[in-house]
Design a protein around this motif. Structure first.
Motif, PDB file in Angstrom:
ATOM      1  N   SER A 157      -8.757   1.580  41.205  1.00 11.55           N
ATOM      2  CA  SER A 157      -8.645   1.468  39.744  1.00 11.55           C
ATOM      3  C   SER A 157      -7.226   1.053  39.360  1.00 11.55           C
ATOM      4  N   VAL A 180      -5.266  -2.554  38.023  1.00 10.90           N
ATOM      5  CA  VAL A 180      -4.389  -2.688  36.845  1.00 10.90           C
ATOM      6  C   VAL A 180      -3.059  -3.307  37.286  1.00 10.90           C
ATOM      7  N   THR A 236      -5.216   6.508  34.430  1.00 11.90           N
ATOM      8  CA  THR A 236      -6.655   6.346  34.654  1.00 11.90           C
ATOM      9  C   THR A 236      -7.263   7.738  34.740  1.00 11.90           C
ATOM     10  N   THR A 280     -13.821  12.146  34.104  1.00 13.12           N
ATOM     11  CA  THR A 280     -13.942  13.162  33.057  1.00 13.12           C
ATOM     12  C   THR A 280     -13.171  14.443  33.405  1.00 13.12           C
ATOM     13  N   VAL A 323      -0.973   4.143  27.704  1.00 11.79           N
ATOM     14  CA  VAL A 323      -2.295   3.507  27.616  1.00 11.79           C
ATOM     15  C   VAL A 323      -3.235   4.247  28.559  1.00 11.79           C
ATOM     16  N   LEU A 324      -4.417   4.592  28.068  1.00  7.47           N
ATOM     17  CA  LEU A 324      -5.419   5.256  28.916  1.00  7.47           C
ATOM     18  C   LEU A 324      -6.542   4.277  29.244  1.00  7.47           C
ATOM     19  N   GLY A 325      -7.077   4.380  30.471  1.00  7.73           N
ATOM     20  CA  GLY A 325      -8.204   3.518  30.860  1.00  7.73           C
ATOM     21  C   GLY A 325      -9.002   4.196  31.949  1.00  7.73           C
ATOM     22  N   MET A 339     -12.911   5.466  33.729  1.00 10.54           N
ATOM     23  CA  MET A 339     -14.263   5.917  33.413  1.00 10.54           C
ATOM     24  C   MET A 339     -14.344   6.763  32.134  1.00 10.54           C
ATOM     25  N   VAL A 364     -22.121   5.513  35.801  1.00 13.91           N
ATOM     26  CA  VAL A 364     -21.998   4.100  36.172  1.00 13.91           C
ATOM     27  C   VAL A 364     -22.868   3.228  35.267  1.00 13.91           C
ATOM     28  N   HIS A 398     -21.378   0.421  32.849  1.00 12.76           N
ATOM     29  CA  HIS A 398     -21.668  -0.987  33.156  1.00 12.76           C
ATOM     30  C   HIS A 398     -22.931  -1.504  32.472  1.00 12.76           C
ATOM     31  N   GLN A 451     -21.687   2.746  49.352  1.00  9.52           N
ATOM     32  CA  GLN A 451     -22.764   3.419  48.616  1.00  9.52           C
ATOM     33  C   GLN A 451     -23.906   2.424  48.488  1.00  9.52           C
ATOM     34  N   LEU A 464     -23.119  16.015  50.123  1.00 10.50           N
ATOM     35  CA  LEU A 464     -22.227  16.374  49.025  1.00 10.50           C
ATOM     36  C   LEU A 464     -23.101  17.011  47.947  1.00 10.50           C
ATOM     37  N   SER A 513     -23.892  18.652  44.527  1.00 14.07           N
ATOM     38  CA  SER A 513     -23.247  18.727  43.215  1.00 14.07           C
ATOM     39  C   SER A 513     -24.145  19.491  42.260  1.00 14.07           C
TER      40      SER A 513
HETATM   41  C1  B12 Z   1     -14.543   5.161  45.092  1.00 12.77           C
HETATM   42  C2  B12 Z   1     -14.925   6.366  44.274  1.00 12.77           C
HETATM   43  C3  B12 Z   1     -14.472   7.607  44.697  1.00 12.77           C
HETATM   44  C4  B12 Z   1     -13.562   7.761  45.902  1.00 12.77           C
HETATM   45  C5  B12 Z   1     -12.121   7.411  45.541  1.00 12.77           C
HETATM   46  C6  B12 Z   1     -11.763   7.852  44.141  1.00 12.77           C
HETATM   47  C7  B12 Z   1     -10.472   7.274  43.654  1.00 12.77           C
HETATM   48  N1  B12 Z   1      -9.740   8.091  42.973  1.00 12.77           N
HETATM   49  O1  B12 Z   1     -10.179   6.141  43.848  1.00 12.77           O
HETATM   50  C8  B12 Z   1     -13.787   9.254  46.285  1.00 12.77           C
HETATM   51  C9  B12 Z   1     -14.839   9.313  47.354  1.00 12.77           C
HETATM   52  C10 B12 Z   1     -12.559  10.005  46.749  1.00 12.77           C
HETATM   53  C11 B12 Z   1     -14.344   9.803  44.974  1.00 12.77           C
HETATM   54  C12 B12 Z   1     -14.377  11.151  44.712  1.00 12.77           C
HETATM   55  C13 B12 Z   1     -14.908  11.681  43.558  1.00 12.77           C
HETATM   56  N2  B12 Z   1     -15.610  11.037  42.634  1.00 12.77           N
HETATM   57 CO1  B12 Z   1     -15.778   9.117  42.602  1.00 12.77          CO
HETATM   58  N3  B12 Z   1     -16.107   7.322  42.467  1.00 12.77           N
HETATM   59  C14 B12 Z   1     -15.736   6.242  43.119  1.00 12.77           C
HETATM   60  C15 B12 Z   1     -16.397   4.972  42.564  1.00 12.77           C
HETATM   61  C16 B12 Z   1     -17.643   4.684  43.384  1.00 12.77           C
HETATM   62  C17 B12 Z   1     -15.552   3.719  42.484  1.00 12.77           C
HETATM   63  C18 B12 Z   1     -14.195   3.879  41.781  1.00 12.77           C
HETATM   64  C19 B12 Z   1     -13.431   2.595  41.950  1.00 12.77           C
HETATM   65  O2  B12 Z   1     -12.571   2.483  42.789  1.00 12.77           O
HETATM   66  N4  B12 Z   1     -13.790   1.565  41.186  1.00 12.77           N
HETATM   67  C20 B12 Z   1     -13.169   0.266  41.263  1.00 12.77           C
HETATM   68  C21 B12 Z   1     -12.240   0.020  40.076  1.00 12.77           C
HETATM   69  C22 B12 Z   1     -11.634  -1.373  40.179  1.00 12.77           C
HETATM   70  O3  B12 Z   1     -13.025   0.083  38.908  1.00 12.77           O
HETATM   71  P1  B12 Z   1     -12.744   1.139  37.743  1.00 12.77           P
HETATM   72  O4  B12 Z   1     -12.346   2.432  38.284  1.00 12.77           O
HETATM   73  O5  B12 Z   1     -13.880   1.075  36.811  1.00 12.77           O
HETATM   74  O6  B12 Z   1     -11.412   0.539  37.050  1.00 12.77           O
HETATM   75  C23 B12 Z   1     -11.483  -0.590  36.199  1.00 12.77           C
HETATM   76  C24 B12 Z   1     -11.432  -0.220  34.717  1.00 12.77           C
HETATM   77  O7  B12 Z   1     -12.043   1.013  34.423  1.00 12.77           O
HETATM   78  C25 B12 Z   1      -9.996  -0.282  34.353  1.00 12.77           C
HETATM   79  N5  B12 Z   1      -9.159   0.884  34.499  1.00 12.77           N
HETATM   80  C26 B12 Z   1      -9.292   1.932  35.327  1.00 12.77           C
HETATM   81  N6  B12 Z   1      -8.263   2.743  35.184  1.00 12.77           N
HETATM   82  C27 B12 Z   1      -7.424   2.237  34.284  1.00 12.77           C
HETATM   83  C28 B12 Z   1      -6.203   2.686  33.802  1.00 12.77           C
HETATM   84  C29 B12 Z   1      -5.539   1.924  32.837  1.00 12.77           C
HETATM   85  C30 B12 Z   1      -4.239   2.370  32.332  1.00 12.77           C
HETATM   86  C31 B12 Z   1      -6.119   0.730  32.365  1.00 12.77           C
HETATM   87  C32 B12 Z   1      -5.433  -0.063  31.352  1.00 12.77           C
HETATM   88  C33 B12 Z   1      -7.349   0.294  32.852  1.00 12.77           C
HETATM   89  C34 B12 Z   1      -7.993   1.037  33.820  1.00 12.77           C
HETATM   90  O8  B12 Z   1      -9.469  -1.276  35.214  1.00 12.77           O
HETATM   91  C35 B12 Z   1     -10.206  -1.376  36.431  1.00 12.77           C
HETATM   92  C36 B12 Z   1     -10.480  -2.848  36.697  1.00 12.77           C
HETATM   93  O9  B12 Z   1     -11.197  -3.415  35.654  1.00 12.77           O
HETATM   94  C37 B12 Z   1     -16.750   5.474  41.127  1.00 12.77           C
HETATM   95  C38 B12 Z   1     -17.849   4.738  40.436  1.00 12.77           C
HETATM   96  C39 B12 Z   1     -17.266   3.816  39.376  1.00 12.77           C
HETATM   97  N7  B12 Z   1     -17.981   2.780  39.075  1.00 12.77           N
HETATM   98  O10 B12 Z   1     -16.233   4.057  38.799  1.00 12.77           O
HETATM   99  C40 B12 Z   1     -17.043   6.940  41.364  1.00 12.77           C
HETATM  100  C41 B12 Z   1     -16.833   7.959  40.232  1.00 12.77           C
HETATM  101  C42 B12 Z   1     -15.591   7.567  39.473  1.00 12.77           C
HETATM  102  N8  B12 Z   1     -16.619   9.222  40.933  1.00 12.77           N
HETATM  103  C43 B12 Z   1     -17.128  10.188  40.311  1.00 12.77           C
HETATM  104  C44 B12 Z   1     -17.028  11.536  40.742  1.00 12.77           C
HETATM  105  C45 B12 Z   1     -17.813  12.551  39.944  1.00 12.77           C
HETATM  106  C46 B12 Z   1     -16.255  11.906  41.830  1.00 12.77           C
HETATM  107  C47 B12 Z   1     -16.044  13.336  42.362  1.00 12.77           C
HETATM  108  C48 B12 Z   1     -15.790  14.400  41.299  1.00 12.77           C
HETATM  109  C49 B12 Z   1     -17.271  13.663  43.230  1.00 12.77           C
HETATM  110  C50 B12 Z   1     -17.313  15.084  43.729  1.00 12.77           C
HETATM  111  N9  B12 Z   1     -18.430  15.730  43.503  1.00 12.77           N
HETATM  112  O11 B12 Z   1     -16.395  15.566  44.307  1.00 12.77           O
HETATM  113  C51 B12 Z   1     -14.820  13.141  43.277  1.00 12.77           C
HETATM  114  C52 B12 Z   1     -13.495  13.431  42.558  1.00 12.77           C
HETATM  115  C53 B12 Z   1     -12.344  13.166  43.466  1.00 12.77           C
HETATM  116  C54 B12 Z   1     -11.002  13.278  42.826  1.00 12.77           C
HETATM  117  N10 B12 Z   1     -10.129  13.948  43.482  1.00 12.77           N
HETATM  118  O12 B12 Z   1     -10.702  12.794  41.782  1.00 12.77           O
HETATM  119  C55 B12 Z   1     -17.846   9.767  39.059  1.00 12.77           C
HETATM  120  C56 B12 Z   1     -17.041  10.103  37.814  1.00 12.77           C
HETATM  121  C57 B12 Z   1     -17.908  10.460  36.650  1.00 12.77           C
HETATM  122  C58 B12 Z   1     -17.092  10.828  35.475  1.00 12.77           C
HETATM  123  N11 B12 Z   1     -17.558  10.466  34.298  1.00 12.77           N
HETATM  124  O13 B12 Z   1     -16.088  11.454  35.584  1.00 12.77           O
HETATM  125  C59 B12 Z   1     -18.077   8.274  39.319  1.00 12.77           C
HETATM  126  C60 B12 Z   1     -18.119   7.371  38.075  1.00 12.77           C
HETATM  127  C61 B12 Z   1     -19.380   8.110  40.129  1.00 12.77           C
HETATM  128  C62 B12 Z   1     -20.640   8.360  39.366  1.00 12.77           C
HETATM  129  N12 B12 Z   1     -21.717   7.751  39.784  1.00 12.77           N
HETATM  130  O14 B12 Z   1     -20.743   9.086  38.420  1.00 12.77           O
HETATM  131  N13 B12 Z   1     -14.790   8.841  44.176  1.00 12.77           N
END
Ligand code: B12
Ligand code: SF4
Length: 456
Positions: free
Chosen positions: A33, A37, A69, A72, A93-95, A97, A183, A187, A242, A336, A338
């Motif tokens: 994530s 950025v 970033t 919840t 700035v916050l961004g 999920m 997700v 999306h 996944q 895992l 939950s």
């Molecule tokens: C890889 C992953 C993990 C990995 C790595 C996590 C990490 N911190 O990188 C691992 C396996 C460790 C993990 C663990 C957990 N995860 Co996880 N994980 C993911 C997954 C599949 C992909 C995240 C990712 O790398 N996406 C790729 C990036 C590029 O995309 P992105 O995050 O959407 O970011 C984009 C935008 O949102 C934006 N953006 C993001 N951040 C910011 C910040 C700023 C400032 C700005 C401007 C923009 C911006 O820019 C990015 C590019 O466009 C997501 C699913 C998802 N679609 O998000 C779940 C997800 C985030 N995980 C989730 C959960 C619940 C967990 C756990 C709590 C699971 C558990 N039971 O333990 C743990 C928590 C761990 C922790 N310590 O925080 C949930 C969160 C739900 C929620 N609403 O909170 C998700 C959405 C999965 C789901 N199906 O629900 N996770």
């Protein structure tokens, strides 16, 4: 100019990197994530990434903008961090999920919110926020096309804080509409793909042999997955991802994935009840297909980490024992478990509105029961999830899993992952036990098993 990007860690995750066995590094893949950025930041701006799970926030650092970033459960911590920097006059700035699913809430704690993907927005956000002309919530009119994404600047991460697995993303989103899943809420059931050649070129540059696809559902588009797997094969890399259950529908497809280096998949099995699957519209799962699917994946040397959700509407107090029996029977390698969590922004949250007992987002970490279940108390639900985890990760069960695994094809490739994750979970269970057992109620001095669990 300098931008500080922060991944906050909520309660139980903070400084987990220091724990001896189940530590942040065990499951911590590089943070895509914030790397995304950072990749979008104009090259004349200095960027620093801080992951609070493994390092301290540099509160006094001279920075011009802070980006945070959050999921919840980490949102309250993100707001705390934001408040401290804003007090110093640094715009925030916050961004990610949670801010995407609750942009109005996030906007109360920041100078701007990026709702959805950052690509196509970030340079403008930086410019306007730093000039004091923030427009509040920024959002792309349509999700950006994932062509020509810049390389994540992985050198910005402290590599020794993470598992030796780099994260790569080939696709974003998932076409299914499971009602509990963030997700599909984020999306809107759109599955976007990067061009195969760009993904493969990025993977070829990774220093290690192992990596993880951070995709939500890598196989949602089979034609795309086929061409990706075909192009990956010559690289001889090894990866986990996944995927939904349909991955195992066709033997040739599973073989192609295995030949492309697939070692294991995180499979959202969720429940062994068809009524539950219907209730939450998890249409891609069929209980009667689990056995064949898992056997097929195992027969190609692909390990299974199963996502299990406890507390679905039709669950009764015996769900924990029944689930454990099925996991044993199906020879699932890692689990895992939950607790069902009505995450804000999902259809489930709206449906459960009147039954939600706890709105402290810190507790939305899948280890707390935050709603009133029809057939169980919150205490039973939490105790049952802890019980299932403890039983699944008993040393003799781990040994049996390793033994069974050794008889499968290509067993050695997945073995280190299987052993490390199982032992790490066992370490987590031991730590819970030392703290009074129930992970959700960490302050509890003692834990008495619920009557239906005792003696099981
Ligand atoms: C890889 C992953 C993990 C990995 C790595 C996590 C990490 N911190 O990188 C691992 C396996 C460790 C993990 C663990 C957990 N995860 Co996880 N994980 C993911 C997954 C599949 C992909 C995240 C990712 O790398 N996406 C790729 C990036 C590029 O995309 P992105 O995050 O959407 O970011 C984009 C935008 O949102 C934006 N953006 C993001 N951040 C910011 C910040 C700023 C400032 C700005 C401007 C923009 C911006 O820019 C990015 C590019 O466009 C997501 C699913 C998802 N679609 O998000 C779940 C997800 C985030 N995980 C989730 C959960 C619940 C967990 C756990 C709590 C699971 C558990 N039971 O333990 C743990 C928590 C761990 C922790 N310590 O925080 C949930 C969160 C739900 C929620 N609403 O909170 C998700 C959405 C999965 C789901 N199906 O629900 N996770
Ligand atoms: S299949 Fe998985 S990722 Fe897709 S919507 Fe359902 S739970 Fe979410």
């Amino acid at each position: 100019m300098k931008i500080l990007l922060i991944a906050p860690a909520s309660g139980k995750w903070r400084n987990i990197g220091r724990a001896p066995v189940f530590n942040g590094r065990t499951f911590r893949f590089s943070l895509l994530s914030l790397l995304s950025v950072a990749a979008e930041t104009p090259s004349d701006i200095e960027v620093q990434i801080v992951d609070e799970q493994i390092e301290q926030v540099p509160w006094d650092e001279r920075v011009d903008l802070v980006g945070i970033t959050c999921m919840t459960a980490a949102a309250p911590r993100a707001y705390e961090i934001a408040a401290r920097f804003r007090k110093r006059g640094v715009p925030v700035v916050l961004g990610g999920m949670h801010p995407t699913l609750c942009p109005e809430e996030a906007a109360q704690h920041a100078d701007a919110v990026v709702a959805g993907d950052v690509e196509g927005l970030w340079p403008r956000v930086i410019e306007e926020v730093c000039a004091g002309r923030s427009r509040g919530i920024y959002r792309n009119p349509t999700p950006p096309v994932l062509r020509g994404l810049k390389r994540p600047p992985r050198h910005l991460l402290r590599r020794n804080g993470y598992a030796p697995l780099d994260a790569v993303q080939a696709t974003r989103g998932c076409p299914y509409g499971c009602e509990f899943c963030s997700v599909s809420a984020y999306h809107h059931r759109i599955h976007r793909q990067r061009p195969v050649e760009e993904v493969v070129a990025e993977i070829a540059e990774l220093p290690g042999r192992f990596f993880v696809f951070s995709d939500d559902n890598l196989v949602a588009d089979r034609a795309y997955a086929r061409s990706l797997f075909t192009a990956l094969r010559p690289l001889r890399k090894r990866w986990i991802t996944q995927a939904s259950l349909e991955m195992a529908d066709d033997d040739a497809f599973v073989r192609l994935a295995a030949d492309a280096g697939c070692l294991g998949i995180f499979l959202g099995i969720e429940t062994f009840s068809a009524a539950n699957l219907d209730a939450v519209r998890k249409t891609c799962n069929r209980v009667e297909k689990y056995r064949t699917a898992i056997r097929r994946l195992h027969s190609h040397g692909i390990g299974i980490e199963a996502g299990i959700v406890l507390g679905f509407p039709h669950d009764q107090p015996d769900v924990f024992e029944r689930t454990l029996r099925m996991l044993d029977e199906l020879e699932v390698d890692v689990v895992l478990p939950s607790i069902l969590t009505p995450l804000p922004g999902t259809p489930l949250f709206a449906q459960m509105k009147d039954r939600i007992l706890d709105r402290d987002w810190t507790h939305y970490d899948f280890d707390h029961a935050v709603f009133q279940h029809s057939n169980m108390s919150t205490e039973d639900l939490e105790a049952g999830q802890a019980w299932l985890t403890r039983e699944f990760y008993r040393p003799w069960r781990i040994a049996r899993r390793v033994w069974r695994h050794l008889r499968r094809p290509r067993a050695l490739a997945f073995l280190p992952f299987l052993a490390i994750v199982n032992v790490a979970f066992y370490g987590r269970v031991v730590r819970w036990h030392l703290r009074g057992w129930n992970p959700a109620r960490t302050s509890a001095a003692t834990f008495s098993p619920a009557p239906h669990l005792s003696g099981a």
